[in-house]
Design a protein around this motif. Structure first.
Motif, PDB file in Angstrom:
ATOM      1  N   TYR A 162      -6.904  11.481  -3.324  1.00 43.27           N
ATOM      2  CA  TYR A 162      -6.192  11.905  -2.122  1.00 43.27           C
ATOM      3  C   TYR A 162      -6.943  13.084  -1.514  1.00 43.27           C
ATOM      4  O   TYR A 162      -7.162  14.098  -2.190  1.00 43.27           O
ATOM      5  CB  TYR A 162      -4.781  12.356  -2.476  1.00 43.27           C
ATOM      6  N   VAL A 163      -7.333  12.965  -0.262  1.00 43.74           N
ATOM      7  CA  VAL A 163      -7.985  14.063   0.454  1.00 43.74           C
ATOM      8  C   VAL A 163      -7.061  14.424   1.606  1.00 43.74           C
ATOM      9  O   VAL A 163      -7.001  13.709   2.615  1.00 43.74           O
ATOM     10  CB  VAL A 163      -9.386  13.674   0.956  1.00 43.74           C
ATOM     11  N   PRO A 222     -14.125   7.994  -7.800  1.00 43.76           N
ATOM     12  CA  PRO A 222     -12.940   7.275  -7.338  1.00 43.76           C
ATOM     13  C   PRO A 222     -13.282   5.903  -6.769  1.00 43.76           C
ATOM     14  O   PRO A 222     -14.361   5.701  -6.204  1.00 43.76           O
ATOM     15  CB  PRO A 222     -12.374   8.196  -6.245  1.00 43.76           C
ATOM     16  N   ASP A 223     -12.354   4.985  -6.940  1.00 42.93           N
ATOM     17  CA  ASP A 223     -12.501   3.652  -6.339  1.00 42.93           C
ATOM     18  C   ASP A 223     -12.081   3.671  -4.874  1.00 42.93           C
ATOM     19  O   ASP A 223     -12.584   2.886  -4.064  1.00 42.93           O
ATOM     20  CB  ASP A 223     -11.631   2.638  -7.090  1.00 42.93           C
ATOM     21  N   ILE A 224     -11.131   4.549  -4.553  1.00 45.35           N
ATOM     22  CA  ILE A 224     -10.512   4.588  -3.227  1.00 45.35           C
ATOM     23  C   ILE A 224     -10.311   6.040  -2.806  1.00 45.35           C
ATOM     24  O   ILE A 224     -10.002   6.903  -3.616  1.00 45.35           O
ATOM     25  CB  ILE A 224      -9.112   3.902  -3.249  1.00 45.35           C
ATOM     26  N   LEU A 225     -10.461   6.292  -1.500  1.00 47.11           N
ATOM     27  CA  LEU A 225     -10.040   7.548  -0.902  1.00 47.11           C
ATOM     28  C   LEU A 225      -8.773   7.267  -0.082  1.00 47.11           C
ATOM     29  O   LEU A 225      -8.644   6.203   0.523  1.00 47.11           O
ATOM     30  CB  LEU A 225     -11.114   8.121   0.024  1.00 47.11           C
ATOM     31  N   HIS A 226      -7.857   8.215  -0.062  1.00 46.91           N
ATOM     32  CA  HIS A 226      -6.613   8.026   0.688  1.00 46.91           C
ATOM     33  C   HIS A 226      -6.246   9.335   1.367  1.00 46.91           C
ATOM     34  O   HIS A 226      -6.439  10.418   0.801  1.00 46.91           O
ATOM     35  CB  HIS A 226      -5.492   7.595  -0.268  1.00 46.91           C
ATOM     36  N   THR A 227      -5.716   9.237   2.583  1.00 46.71           N
ATOM     37  CA  THR A 227      -5.289  10.431   3.300  1.00 46.71           C
ATOM     38  C   THR A 227      -4.019  10.151   4.082  1.00 46.71           C
ATOM     39  O   THR A 227      -3.578   8.998   4.196  1.00 46.71           O
ATOM     40  CB  THR A 227      -6.409  10.943   4.237  1.00 46.71           C
ATOM     41  N   ILE A 240     -17.399   4.795  -0.236  1.00 43.00           N
ATOM     42  CA  ILE A 240     -16.126   4.476  -0.899  1.00 43.00           C
ATOM     43  C   ILE A 240     -15.101   4.089   0.163  1.00 43.00           C
ATOM     44  O   ILE A 240     -14.943   4.785   1.173  1.00 43.00           O
ATOM     45  CB  ILE A 240     -15.606   5.701  -1.699  1.00 43.00           C
ATOM     46  N   PRO A 241     -14.371   2.982  -0.021  1.00 46.42           N
ATOM     47  CA  PRO A 241     -13.357   2.576   0.964  1.00 46.42           C
ATOM     48  C   PRO A 241     -12.180   3.547   1.003  1.00 46.42           C
ATOM     49  O   PRO A 241     -11.926   4.268   0.037  1.00 46.42           O
ATOM     50  CB  PRO A 241     -12.927   1.187   0.481  1.00 46.42           C
TER      51      PRO A 241
END
Length: 356
Positions: free
Chosen positions: A9-10, A71-76, A94-95
């Motif tokens: 999580y960014v 990380p496999d995924i970034l999320h915001t 990274i998606p």
């Protein structure tokens, strides 16, 4: 045992007490995923029971952390973070996914002549610079690394009008912890409102309503921002409402049960209040809801489980009576549409599809 997906999580402002969308989402997903939280900005009013997080302000520091955890995924959260998460995802390969909110999508609406004039005159203010930045970075949603953006159903038309690929938009109701708030036991008699004291909420209307019904108890659960100014307005009217400073989100359930009605307020001209989580939380707790009729989509959110009003005076007759049983029952069902457990798969499906 199968390895958990790693999600970074960014975000900004974690753990901010007003960002309960984010809190609810994290609590629903944390045990099933290897989640690392990076907050790029400190919170103004933090809540207590938060997860561990890294406070990192520089992109390189975040990239260094990503190199460690892979990380496999970034999320915001919020579209105003596209200007950071898009380039970061591209540089890391990274998606990423985004959960949008209200203000960051409603700002895309076509304005009336007054709104357009204000945009021109105030284009150099921080507020309108932020809006311009959101618009300039919407293209990141169409990038191959963006798996999708979760958005309130009413937001789809605004995003598509700015060229966002319709297949990237995932319609989603607000996320609430339904299990925490659900209770069919009897409610108290008081009236409540809650939220950030900011112009779009026009909480002066709530004070005005209280002056019209002096025999009723009116409580406002206010979040920081401009509370002192509102207290002065309240004092000038003889203190018709009780103003309670922030309560920990996990302690709000019994507060709802003290009340018969939630009267949410908003500025009709700005019309930038979205789909407040408090409405669904109140419905789950058996509280009747009255919400301003600022846009047609409000009725979709309320369903047949509450009232929309065109002036605060209309609310007087409604809240003098108990919540009709059929509306209260409908509220339990309507609030379920916002249950994070019912729709968390909308974001996690994107994560798993990308990891295959």
């Amino acid at each position: 045992m199968e390895k958990k997906l790693s999600v970074m999580y960014v975000i900004r402002g974690y753990p901010q007490i007003s960002q309960t969308y984010l809190k609810t989402e994290l609590e629903a997903l944390y045990s099933d995923y290897d989640i690392t939280i990076v907050s790029r900005k400190p919170s103004d009013v933090p809540y207590k029971n938060h997860f561990p997080y890294h406070h990192l302000t520089e992109k390189q520091a975040i990239k260094d952390l990503a190199a460690q955890i892979k990380p496999d995924i970034l999320h915001t959260h919020y579209l105003n973070q596209l200007n950071f998460i898009g380039p970061l995802a591209q540089e890391l390969g990274i998606p990423f996914t985004v959960r949008s909110h209200s203000y960051d999508t409603l700002c895309l609406r076509r304005k009336n002549w007054k709104g357009r004039l204000r945009e021109i005159l105030e284009r150099n203010t921080p507020q309108f610079k932020k809006v311009a930045d959101i618009k300039a970075n919407l293209h990141w949603i169409n990038h191959e690394l963006c798996l999708g953006v979760l958005a309130f159903p009413f937001s789809r038309q605004y995003l598509e009008a700015y060229g966002v690929d319709s297949s990237k938009i995932i319609d989603c109701f607000p996320p609430i912890n339904y299990e925490l708030f659900y209770s069919e036991s009897p409610n108290g008699e008081a009236i409540m409102n809650t939220g950030a004291v900011i112009p779009k909420k026009k909480m002066e209307d709530y004070i005005e309503l209280a002056t019209l019904l002096p025999e009723k108890q009116f409580n406002l659960y206010a979040l920081g921002y401009r509370v002192d100014q509102l207290k002065l307005v309240n004092e000038s009217k003889g203190n018709p409402i009780n103003i309670t400073l922030p309560i920990e989100p996990n302690e709000m359930s019994p507060e709802y049960k003290k009340h018969q009605w939630l009267v949410y307020t908003a500025d009709f001209e700005l019309a930038t209040v979205g789909w407040p989580m408090a409405v669904a939380e109140a419905q789950a707790a058996g509280v009747g809801v009255c919400v301003p009729n600022i846009r047609p989509d409000i009725k979709e959110y309320i369903g047949e489980a509450g009232f929309v009003y065109d002036s605060i005076e209309e609310v007087v007759d409604i809240i003098q009576k108990p919540v009709p049983e059929e509306i209260r029952e409908a509220g339990f069902v309507q609030a379920k549409k916002s249950d994070i457990q019912e729709h968390k798969h909308l974001v996690t499906n994107l994560w798993h599809q990308a990891a295959r």
